[in-house]
Every structure is written in structure tokens, then in C-alpha cells.
Design a protein around this motif. Structure first.
Motif: not given
Length: 186
Positions: A4-9, A18-32
């Protein structure tokens, strides 16, 4: 999570607004970070949580996650007697919020208490005129918490009563072109 890191990058590079990208990235960091913490990869988990903190310090659950990771890292550092890493972690943790939170205060208190206990042991050795163990014991609290009260004074007293000279001898060097252990006559 690694894929997922490569996709977020990619998304952050080409579509940062992109709408929602920041929130999605934050969720990803927290879960990771949670996954890494469960795997015992505390340093990596802390790095992700720090990144999340920089983006959104009020993220739901972030404060307690940071506290859990910090607690486990501090326990590991103290168990391994890696006091400099423990002090750096406390400094970083305090700097994150700009103040000392409950975690920082609790661990700082533990470090100071450990240093005070070792200092008391050094005082007992010194009072019994066991100066060599007194010096070794007096250096420990300084390593744990450099500003521990009374350690410098005790070391000065020990040095006055039992001065030591340390002689260093280079090893593996040649003397007059002859390697150590070699007889030039042979």
C-alpha cells in the motif's frame, strides 16, 4: 501494508489534492503502526505514529497508541541498559507535544529513582572505603541520568581519596616497523 505504501506514494506525488487522500493515509499509518507494534517492531511503529502526529496530532487514538509504544520501548531500553536511547526517547516524546505528558513524567521519575538507588550504593562503597567499586557504582547513575544530584560530588570525593591513573597501550600497531609479537632478529 508494504504494498500500500507504493500506492499512497504514487497518489501523493501525482494527486496530492485528491479528496479523502489525507484521511486515508492517516488511517493507513495508524493501522500499519498497530500491525508493527503487534509484531514487536516498536521503533518502526513509533516512526509511523510520529508521522501521523505531524499530520494530525488530534487523530483518534493516537495519544494512547504513542503512550503504549513509548512504554514498551522504554521498558526495552531499560532492560538492555540503553540509557542514552531512553533519554532521547523521553526528549522526543516531550518535544512532540511541547510539554511533559504523564508517560514522560512517569519514565523520568523511574530513571531518576534508578540513578538515585545506584548513587546510594556508590555512597555505601565509598563509606566502607571500597573505592574501586565505589567509582564504578558512582558512574552508573551518571549514565542513567546525567544530572542526578550528588553524583559529580561523590566522584570528586572518590577521586581525591583513591586517585587512579589510566594507561593506554596501543595494540596492533608497529613499533619501529616491527609488528607486535614478532622478533625482528628472526
Amino acid at each position: 501494508f508494504n504494498q500500500a505504501y507504493d500506492y499512497y506514494d504514487f497518489l501523493h506525488t501525482l494527486y496530492p489534492a485528491m479528496p479523502g487522500l489525507a484521511e486515508s493515509t492517516q488511517r493507513y499509518w495508524y493501522r500499519n503502526a498497530g500491525s508493527l507494534f503487534q509484531q514487536g517492531q516498536d521503533v518502526q511503529a513509533l516512526a509511523l505514529l510520529d508521522q501521523l502526529h505531524q499530520q494530525n496530532a488530534k487523530y483518534n487514538g493516537l495519544a494512547s497508541a504513542l503512550s503504549r509504544v513509548t512504554d514498551r520501548l522504554m521498558s526495552t531500553y531499560l532492560r538492555d541498559k540503553n540509557y542514552s536511547a531512553a533519554r532521547r526517547l523521553l526528549t522526543t516524546t516531550a518535544g512532540r507535544s511541547g510539554k511533559d505528558d504523564a508517560t514522560v513524567l512517569a519514565w523520568r521519575k523511574k530513571l531518576v529513582q534508578a540513578a538515585d538507588q545506584r548513587l546510594q550504593s556508590a555512597r555505601e562503597h565509598s563509606a566502607a572505603e571500597r573505592f574501586r567499586p565505589a567509582r564504578a557504582a558512582a558512574l552508573e547513575p551518571v549514565e542513567i541520568w546525567p544530572s542526578v544530584a550528588g553524583a559529580s560530588e561523590l566522584l570528586a570525593q572518590i577521586d581525591a581519596a583513591y586517585p587512579m591513573v589510566v594507561v593506554a597501550v596501543p595494540q596492533g600497531e608497529t613499533v619501529h616497523g616491527v609488528a607486535p609479537g614478532r622478533n625482528p632478529a628472526l
